[in-house]
Design a protein around this motif. Structure first.
Motif, PDB file in Angstrom:
ATOM      1  N   GLY A   1       6.758 -17.768  -9.697  1.00  0.00           N
ATOM      2  CA  GLY A   1       6.326 -18.477 -10.910  1.00  0.00           C
ATOM      3  C   GLY A   1       4.999 -18.080 -11.232  1.00  0.00           C
ATOM      4  N   LEU A   2       4.623 -16.662 -10.769  1.00  0.00           N
ATOM      5  CA  LEU A   2       3.292 -15.937 -11.083  1.00  0.00           C
ATOM      6  C   LEU A   2       3.939 -14.911 -12.192  1.00  0.00           C
ATOM      7  N   LYS A   3       2.687 -14.604 -12.810  1.00  0.00           N
ATOM      8  CA  LYS A   3       2.780 -13.680 -14.056  1.00  0.00           C
ATOM      9  C   LYS A   3       2.571 -12.140 -13.801  1.00  0.00           C
ATOM     10  N   PHE A   4       1.667 -11.923 -12.785  1.00  0.00           N
ATOM     11  CA  PHE A   4       1.244 -10.637 -12.817  1.00  0.00           C
ATOM     12  C   PHE A   4       1.255 -10.096 -11.325  1.00  0.00           C
ATOM     13  N   LEU A   5       1.769  -8.647 -11.525  1.00  0.00           N
ATOM     14  CA  LEU A   5       2.088  -7.882 -10.290  1.00  0.00           C
ATOM     15  C   LEU A   5       1.167  -6.592 -10.464  1.00  0.00           C
ATOM     16  N   ASN A   6       0.186  -6.615  -9.635  1.00  0.00           N
ATOM     17  CA  ASN A   6      -0.671  -5.185  -9.729  1.00  0.00           C
ATOM     18  C   ASN A   6      -0.462  -4.147  -8.694  1.00  0.00           C
ATOM     19  N   PHE A   7      -0.295  -2.846  -9.158  1.00  0.00           N
ATOM     20  CA  PHE A   7      -0.319  -1.828  -8.278  1.00  0.00           C
ATOM     21  C   PHE A   7      -1.202  -0.482  -8.813  1.00  0.00           C
ATOM     22  N   HIS A   8      -1.212   0.157  -7.930  1.00  0.00           N
ATOM     23  CA  HIS A   8      -2.081   1.502  -7.995  1.00  0.00           C
ATOM     24  C   HIS A   8      -1.121   2.633  -8.544  1.00  0.00           C
ATOM     25  N   PRO A   9      -1.450   3.274  -9.547  1.00  0.00           N
ATOM     26  CA  PRO A   9      -0.438   4.321 -10.123  1.00  0.00           C
ATOM     27  C   PRO A   9      -0.019   5.474  -9.157  1.00  0.00           C
ATOM     28  N   GLY A  10      -0.871   5.461  -8.220  1.00  0.00           N
ATOM     29  CA  GLY A  10      -0.446   6.951  -7.279  1.00  0.00           C
ATOM     30  C   GLY A  10      -1.148   8.029  -7.297  1.00  0.00           C
ATOM     31  N   SER A  11      -0.651   9.033  -6.530  1.00  0.00           N
ATOM     32  CA  SER A  11      -1.051  10.472  -6.215  1.00  0.00           C
ATOM     33  C   SER A  11      -0.126  11.419  -6.367  1.00  0.00           C
ATOM     34  N   HIS A  12      -0.429  12.388  -7.247  1.00  0.00           N
ATOM     35  CA  HIS A  12       0.604  13.435  -7.666  1.00  0.00           C
ATOM     36  C   HIS A  12       0.810  14.369  -6.447  1.00  0.00           C
ATOM     37  N   LEU A  13      -0.183  14.372  -5.560  1.00  0.00           N
ATOM     38  CA  LEU A  13      -0.051  15.157  -4.261  1.00  0.00           C
ATOM     39  C   LEU A  13      -0.138  16.710  -4.563  1.00  0.00           C
TER      40      LEU A  13
ATOM     41  N   TYR B   1       0.852  -1.259  -0.015  1.00  0.00           N
ATOM     42  CA  TYR B   1      -0.030  -0.199  -0.166  1.00  0.00           C
ATOM     43  C   TYR B   1       0.807   1.229   0.014  1.00  0.00           C
ATOM     44  N   LEU B   2       2.066   1.211   0.548  1.00  0.00           N
ATOM     45  CA  LEU B   2       2.895   2.358   0.496  1.00  0.00           C
ATOM     46  C   LEU B   2       3.307   3.032  -0.792  1.00  0.00           C
ATOM     47  N   ILE B   3       3.497   2.044  -1.858  1.00  0.00           N
ATOM     48  CA  ILE B   3       3.854   2.367  -3.079  1.00  0.00           C
ATOM     49  C   ILE B   3       3.402   3.740  -3.872  1.00  0.00           C
ATOM     50  N   ASN B   4       4.082   4.869  -4.108  1.00  0.00           N
ATOM     51  CA  ASN B   4       3.537   5.713  -4.755  1.00  0.00           C
ATOM     52  C   ASN B   4       4.495   6.325  -5.633  1.00  0.00           C
ATOM     53  N   LEU B   5       4.534   5.863  -7.082  1.00  0.00           N
ATOM     54  CA  LEU B   5       5.253   6.042  -8.208  1.00  0.00           C
ATOM     55  C   LEU B   5       5.074   7.554  -8.590  1.00  0.00           C
ATOM     56  N   ALA B   6       3.894   8.272  -8.227  1.00  0.00           N
ATOM     57  CA  ALA B   6       3.649   9.639  -8.700  1.00  0.00           C
ATOM     58  C   ALA B   6       4.001  10.474  -7.615  1.00  0.00           C
ATOM     59  N   SER B   7       4.582  10.220  -6.626  1.00  0.00           N
ATOM     60  CA  SER B   7       4.926  11.114  -5.387  1.00  0.00           C
ATOM     61  C   SER B   7       5.994  12.025  -5.809  1.00  0.00           C
ATOM     62  N   SER B   8       5.637  13.398  -5.250  1.00  0.00           N
ATOM     63  CA  SER B   8       6.640  14.587  -5.296  1.00  0.00           C
ATOM     64  C   SER B   8       7.858  14.524  -4.556  1.00  0.00           C
ATOM     65  N   ASN B   9       7.636  13.667  -3.466  1.00  0.00           N
ATOM     66  CA  ASN B   9       8.560  13.351  -2.425  1.00  0.00           C
ATOM     67  C   ASN B   9       9.413  12.449  -2.814  1.00  0.00           C
ATOM     68  N   GLU B  10      10.688  12.898  -3.004  1.00  0.00           N
ATOM     69  CA  GLU B  10      11.870  11.988  -3.535  1.00  0.00           C
ATOM     70  C   GLU B  10      12.222  10.832  -3.031  1.00  0.00           C
ATOM     71  N   GLU B  11      12.294  10.914  -1.472  1.00  0.00           N
ATOM     72  CA  GLU B  11      12.391   9.859  -0.660  1.00  0.00           C
ATOM     73  C   GLU B  11      11.464   8.727  -1.004  1.00  0.00           C
ATOM     74  N   VAL B  12       9.955   9.105  -0.995  1.00  0.00           N
ATOM     75  CA  VAL B  12       9.112   8.162  -1.113  1.00  0.00           C
ATOM     76  C   VAL B  12       9.178   7.745  -2.326  1.00  0.00           C
ATOM     77  N   TRP B  13       9.359   8.544  -3.313  1.00  0.00           N
ATOM     78  CA  TRP B  13       9.614   7.993  -4.795  1.00  0.00           C
ATOM     79  C   TRP B  13      10.452   6.990  -4.920  1.00  0.00           C
ATOM     80  N   GLU B  14      11.575   7.075  -4.560  1.00  0.00           N
ATOM     81  CA  GLU B  14      12.835   6.251  -4.770  1.00  0.00           C
ATOM     82  C   GLU B  14      12.492   4.672  -3.892  1.00  0.00           C
ATOM     83  N   LYS B  15      11.899   5.025  -2.659  1.00  0.00           N
ATOM     84  CA  LYS B  15      11.422   3.864  -1.831  1.00  0.00           C
ATOM     85  C   LYS B  15      10.414   2.988  -2.645  1.00  0.00           C
TER      86      LYS B  15
END
Length: 289
Positions: free
Chosen positions: A102-114, A72-86
């Motif tokens: 051996g699984l095929k799909f990894l789902n994630f929420h795109p994120g919030s641009h804050l 849940y913590l992942i936010n690739l849209a974050s403007s916080n550089e530390e959060v984005w890198e983590k």
């Protein structure tokens, strides 16, 4: 055969998930790769992955019909550089965990641009995805962007936004989409009618392309159409409902081609009853035709 299952706990170990899935009447599942509210994750031991793969084969579960859901913590849209890198680092590890199982799909929420703006957020997401994919060049795992409820600064409530992310990536063929029925209902996609379901399918096909849709999160909504609240409800007990709601949606051939994964309230016993209910309703509709 329809693929139907639920989000399953890994508290007893990855290797217990296939058996627990069969016990509740499922033939597919979703799991977290680690504790979803922590930044820390590590690859499972070889012994664990060997047993897991053996159990998958023994229970007859297709690994390409199952999915891993990111933390849940992942936010690739974050403007916080530390959060984005983590976020980038964690998603990359999660991709390796998915591959090890051996699984095929990894789902994630795109994120919030804050508050920094939609395009700025999309650019950050694309940059993060490209790094993750570059660190997993030998992996056949596909990243799935999940549509989100239209609220706040969240990115991905429209298929146009998801398309922008996919098209912006240097490896669009390694990115797909998960459709969440509650999130979609929150964002104005009304699947309670034939016309509404047609509109949804056409919207997907005319933007990202229907072939990009790999999974469906099957959730009812605690709030009315367009509310933007993101509160999941048990199938048939929310505002989507079953009669005039999910019944027609789930009867569509295009929808039945994709695995259905419950993220509804409750545990295994509740999901067992839900899966039974969905199967009975589908059977009753087929028998009435």
């Amino acid at each position: 055969m329809i693929k139907l299952g639920a989000h399953m706990s890994t508290s007893k170990g990855f290797d217990k998930v296939p058996e627990d899935t069969i016990k509740i009447g499922g033939n597919t599942f979703q799991i977290f790769p680690h504790s979803p509210r922590m930044w820390r994750a590590s690859l499972p031991e070889d012994k664990v992955t060997r047993i897991f793969k053996s159990e998958m084969k023994d229970k007859g579960i297709d690994p390409y019909s199952c999915m891993v859901h990111s933390g849940y913590l992942i936010n690739l849209a974050s403007s916080n550089e530390e959060v984005w890198e983590k976020s980038v680092a964690l998603l990359s590890i999660e991709m390796k965990i998915t591959a090890s199982l051996g699984l095929k799909f990894l789902n994630f929420h795109p994120g919030s641009h804050l508050g920094d703006g939609l395009q700025t957020g999309i650019d950050r997401i694309v940059r993060g995805i490209d790094i993750v994919l570059s660190e997993n060049l030998d992996s056949d795992v596909m990243l799935l962007l999940e549509n989100v409820a239209a609220k706040g600064n969240h990115i991905g409530s429209s298929f146009e936004e998801l398309k922008s992310i996919i098209d912006g990536s240097s490896e669009p063929s390694r990115i797909g989409v998960t459709y969440d029925t509650c999130h979609g209902f929150d964002s104005g996609f009304d699947i309670r009618t034939v016309d509404g379901t047609e509109f949804l399918i056409e919207s997907i096909d005319s933007t990202v392309g229907y072939g990009k849709l790999k999974m469906i999160h099957l959730n009812d909504s605690k709030f009315p159409l367009g509310a933007g609240k993101d509160r999941h409800e048990v199938i048939g007990k929310g505002y989507i409902g079953m009669d005039g709601g999910f019944r027609e949606f789930l009867s569509r051939e295009e929808i039945q081609q994709k695995p259905w994964l419950l993220e509804t309230p409750g545990g295994d016993a509740d999901h067992e009853e839900e899966i039974k209910y969905i199967k009975e309703l589908l059977n009753s509709r087929e028998n009435s035709l």
